[in-house]
Scaffold this active site. Structure first.
Site: not given
Ligand code: AMP
Length: 217
Positions: A41, A116, A155, A161, A173
């Site tokens: 994404k 989400r 990654r 990260r 996740r």
């Molecule tokens: P991402 O960078 O989108 O993979 O998000 C990394 C982490 O941030 C996720 O595993 C969640 O812990 C948190 N996170 C990101 N977006 C959301 C969301 N919309 N709702 C809840 N937690 C989020």
């Protein structure tokens, strides 16, 4: 809980709502870029935001920015992110709301990693109504789970990260995605706004597939 979130929205959005011209907002193109962790994404959003001149909001990026800057929000988010769990809805929704409000002149938004949960999808729909706009489409990158795990571990070697560096957290996740997020396909499908795209291939090929959908909106 949802009422509480809605009233927070109203308070936060009054200003931009009053300042906005009705016609301009209706022309906005708002896209939810969807898919499990590791679907690509962020990579695609970087390309699409330039191509379509949209504002890209990644909730994950905003949380990571807050963690880096050691804010209260960052400290709270980190405790969930490190375990591979979602940050609570109310916190995430208020943060997203504030990010949208920072861009009153946007042609539209690419929402990456949001919504989400069902509560987040409902909050986003309400936010769009308050902006006299709408979500035009959820465009989803479809990738098999084992490909996701391999991609995220790869990654993790360079992303810095912590949630990419540990296979257990990666799998949590993905599990969290199936528990709370995957159902959103039905939510958008019910409005004829769901478009699935094969998320395996070169970056350019996947951008082309996404563009075929976005060009028709
Ligand atoms: P991402 O960078 O989108 O993979 O998000 C990394 C982490 O941030 C996720 O595993 C969640 O812990 C948190 N996170 C990101 N977006 C959301 C969301 N919309 N709702 C809840 N937690 C989020």
């Amino acid at each position: 809980m949802l009422n509480c979130i809605r009233s927070l929205f109203r308070i936060n959005n009054n200003k931009s709502k009053n300042e906005s011209a009705k016609g301009d907002l209706l022309k906005m193109k708002n896209i939810v870029l969807f898919g499990p962790p590791g679907a690509g994404k962020g990579t695609q959003a970087d390309v699409l935001k330039e191509k379509y001149q949209l504002v890209h909001i990644s909730t994950g990026d905003v949380f990571r920015y807050n963690i880096k800057n050691e804010t209260e929000l960052g400290k709270l988010a980190k405790s969930y992110m490190d375990k591979g769990h979602l940050v609570p809805d109310e916190v995430t929704i208020n943060m997203l709301n504030a990010e949208v409000d920072k861009n009153p002149k946007a042609n539209g938004f690419i929402f990456d990693g949001f919504p989400r949960t069902a509560a987040q999808a409902e909050a986003l729909a309400n936010l769009m109504v308050e902006k006299n706009s709408q979500i035009n489409a959820m465009v989803a990158l479809e990738v098999d789970d084992e490909v996701l795990v391999t991609r995220l571990l790869e990654r993790g070697k360079s992303s810095g990260r912590p949630d990419d560096a540990n296979e257990e957290v990666i799998r949590e996740r993905i599990a969290e995605y199936y528990r709370k997020t995957d159902i959103l396909k039905d939510y958008y499908q019910a409005e004829n706004k769901y478009f699935g795209v094969d998320g395996v291939g070169s970056i350019e090929d996947i951008t082309d597939r996404l563009s075929t959908v976005i060009d028709k909106l």
